[in-house]
Design an enzyme around this catalytic site. Structure first.
Site, PDB file in Angstrom:
ATOM      1  N   HIS A 157      26.286  39.043  53.912  1.00 15.83           N
ATOM      2  CA  HIS A 157      27.223  39.866  53.571  1.00 15.83           C
ATOM      3  C   HIS A 157      27.560  39.453  52.088  1.00 15.83           C
ATOM      4  CE1 HIS A 157      30.966  41.876  53.433  1.00 15.83           C
ATOM      5  NE2 HIS A 157      30.306  43.055  53.589  1.00 15.83           N
ATOM      6  N   ARG A 256      43.803  45.023  37.123  1.00 14.76           N
ATOM      7  CA  ARG A 256      43.167  44.385  38.184  1.00 14.76           C
ATOM      8  C   ARG A 256      43.730  44.582  39.658  1.00 14.76           C
ATOM      9  NH1 ARG A 256      39.689  43.405  41.540  1.00 14.76           N
ATOM     10  NH2 ARG A 256      38.619  41.086  41.796  1.00 14.76           N
ATOM     11  N   CYS A 303      42.114  38.190  33.083  1.00 19.36           N
ATOM     12  CA  CYS A 303      41.570  38.177  34.482  1.00 19.36           C
ATOM     13  C   CYS A 303      40.331  36.944  34.283  1.00 19.36           C
ATOM     14  CB  CYS A 303      40.656  39.496  34.724  1.00 19.36           C
ATOM     15  SG  CYS A 303      39.781  39.317  36.261  1.00 19.36           S
ATOM     16  N   TYR A 442      37.611  33.076  42.605  1.00 21.96           N
ATOM     17  CA  TYR A 442      38.319  32.388  41.371  1.00 21.96           C
ATOM     18  C   TYR A 442      38.168  30.803  41.217  1.00 21.96           C
ATOM     19  CZ  TYR A 442      40.184  36.872  41.161  1.00 21.96           C
ATOM     20  OH  TYR A 442      40.225  38.420  41.254  1.00 21.96           O
TER      21      TYR A 442
END
Length: 585
Positions: A157, A256, A303, A442
């Site tokens: 996935h 975001r 971001c 992240y």
């Protein structure tokens, strides 16, 4: 019969290999490549052997009989565009192909009619499906009235196994409603390969949960924003608007969102603050404003995926295709996080908490009620110099809904993912936030790490970001008039490191000149970007490759290319920014 003799002993090409629309080609018309007389190989007059005018025999203009320009009967003929003999041959070939294709279809239809019907899929109740929630018990899900065993797909996935396991034993609809990317034909085709059954008639008649659009309550947005995804909403301002002013207008500030925007009633809002020793503080919006001095700071948020599109051109990455606009600057107002933690009873000089963290949770949740979360080191939260805020104002106005109304964390100098919006809790903890976005996203990795070998536990969560700059004017591919050219852009560095210089090249990095930095309201506090400008002569008829690179107060400088910093999530993209333009007379 002449045609059959001509192709005797040869294997006819499959009908699907013939150029589309070739049955409608007339004499002198263009081929599918758009060039007169071009074959599927793209060369004028070339046959599959690749020679102009060559037949299968390999000689220019030769027919199967080997004579230049002769037809199977031995007479010189003409092909399309003046050679008349090939058109009837092509038509005949197509006729044979059509007959053969029709015959094959008829044969298969007859076989299908004679074959015994496929056995019906077994039927299951939702309770039976619910027993399959783990790879050991098999992972089953439902979509519509169908039942699927997706055990083998869990590890494949794209969003990670944890995400798909949230739906294990239940319906996919509530989860797919959160991520519109799933509602595409190829996703449904993939799912069909895993079908193992159908729901019982009783359960099929019951709609699983609330499948109403969870994004229906999202706020309106400015039409100038360039949308990267609509559900959840993620968008950036056009580059030419990004640096029109030092402070980004609220309506154009990049957005975001990871989940639907929550609707919060300010009168009933409460923020819970927990510190060691079981002490806690519950604050309304009015109390947060009244009890704590308002502090303001001008800070840029960026971001982690800003400029990801440049990494994806190097090699494919997973993530939103951000350009250079996932960065914006505002004047923020609110209570210092430090003041609030002390008011909650935190002992500032406690040595046992030196390596602890402050965990933030938002009011935005997924279909299971799991909120977005992130954390920062406690020492940053307590630092008076770090200026971490519980912000309730943005550019002198209350926070817009897209940007965290009524209260958000604002962590200057740190990746935007840690400035959690729509805050519902702040917790001092010995451990980082357990949130997926803190633990399994992240983070940066070596260029050799791929999705088969990545171990998110092996890398620290991104906090301070590296030095960054980009060109906002002129736009890539623009035609600019000869004379004086004005180049504009932004530059910023994480951790409060002020940008001290921006270098600009007009020849791809061979020679450089220093750009002029615009005025900054708070010199020495490098939370906000620097806007820069360079004016230079642009000779007519030239092509310029404009490049920029920034240098911060620690003399960190941007790398020259993406290759050495590429990573599978496409984060931390800060190579030299390049824009090619043509100078017109």
């Amino acid at each position: 019969m002449l045609l059959l003799r001509a192709v005797a002993g040869r294997r006819l090409p499959p009908l699907t290999q013939l150029p589309r629309g070739c049955s409608r080609l007339a004499a002198g018309s263009a081929t599918p490549e758009g060039q007169p007389g071009a074959t599927p190989g793209g060369q004028p007059g070339a046959t599959p052997e690749g020679q102009p005018g060559a037949t299968p025999g390999g000689q220019p203009g030769a027919t199967p009989g080997g004579q230049p320009g002769t037809t199977p009967g031995g007479h010189r003929g003409a092909a399309p565009g003046g050679h008349r003999g090939a058109a009837p041959v092509l038509a005949a070939l197509l006729g044979i192909g059509a007959v053969l294709a029709y015959g094959e279809r008829q044969r298969r239809s007859a076989q299908a009619a004679q074959a015994p019907p496929s056995p019906p899929y077994p039927r299951y109740t939702r309770a039976e499906v619910a027993q399959h929630r783990t790879p050991r018990d098999r992972v089953w899900v439902t979509y519509g009235t169908d039942v699927f065993d997706v055990t083998e797909f869990v590890e494949l996935h794209p969003g990670g196994p944890d995400k798909i396991l949230l739906a294990a034993g239940g319906a996919l609809e509530p989860f797919w409603a959160l991520y519109a990317v799933h509602s595409q034909p190829h996703v449904l085709e993939l799912l069909r390969d895993y079908k193992v059954g159908e729901l019982s008639p009783e359960d099929a008649a019951v709609t699983p949960g609330d499948t109403a659009d969870p994004f229906a309550g999202d706020p309106p947005r400015h039409p100038a924003l360039r949308v990267n995804s609509s559900k959840p909403f993620n968008a950036e301002p056009p580059p030419e608007l990004l640096t029109q002013s030092f402070l980004t207008p609220n309506e154009l500030f990049f957005t975001r969102n990871h989940l639907p925007v929550p609707s919060v009633e300010p009168g009933s809002y409460r923020l819970r603050v927990e510190v060691p020793g079981g002490r806690a503080l519950s604050l309304s919006l009015a109390e947060l404003r009244r009890r704590f001095p308002k502090h303001e700071v001008t800070a840029t948020l960026q971001c982690a995926g800003n400029r990801r599109s440049e990494m994806s051109r190097e090699r494919p990455v997973k993530g939103l295709d951000w350009g250079i606009g996932a960065i914006s600057t505002a004047r923020w107002g609110g209570a210092r996080l430090r003041d609030v933690l002390l008011a909650a009873g935190f002992g500032e000089k406690s040595g046992a908490t030196e390596d602890w963290h402050v965990c933030f949770e938002g009011l935005d949740t997924d279909a299971t009620g799991t909120p977005y979360g992130a954390s920062i080191p406690l020492k940053r939260a307590l630092s008076g110099e770090a200026e971490v805020l519980l912000a309730y104002e943005m550019n002198g106005q209350e926070l817009p809904r897209d940007h965290g109304f009524p209260v958000r964390a604002l962590v200057p100098g740190v990746v935007g993912a840690r400035s959690v919006k729509w805050l519902r809790s702040v917790v001092v903890s010995p451990s980082e936030s357990p949130s997926h976005w803190q633990q399994n996203d992240y983070k940066g990795f070596c260029p050799s790490v791929d999705w088969d070998s990545v171990d998110f536990r092996s890398a620290p969560a991104i906090q301070e970001l590296p030095v960054q700059s980009a060109i906002t004017e002129p736009r890539p591919g623009a035609a600019v008039p000869a004379g004086e050219l004005t180049v504009k852009g932004y530059a910023w560095s994480g951790g409060g490191r002020e940008v001290i210089r921006v270098d600009v090249s007009l020849d791809g990095g061979r020679t450089w000149r220093e750009a002029a930095l615009g005025p900054r309201p708070e010199r020495g506090r490098g939370w906000a970007w620097a806007l820069w400008e360079l004016r230079a002569a642009a000779p007519a008829g030239t092509r310029l490759e404009i490049v920029c690179k920034a240098v911060d107060s620690s003399y960190n400088v941007q790398p020259d290319s993406v290759g050495g910093i590429w990573n599978l999530r496409g984060v931390l993209s800060n190579a030299w920014h390049r824009v090619g333009v043509t100078v017109t007379p």
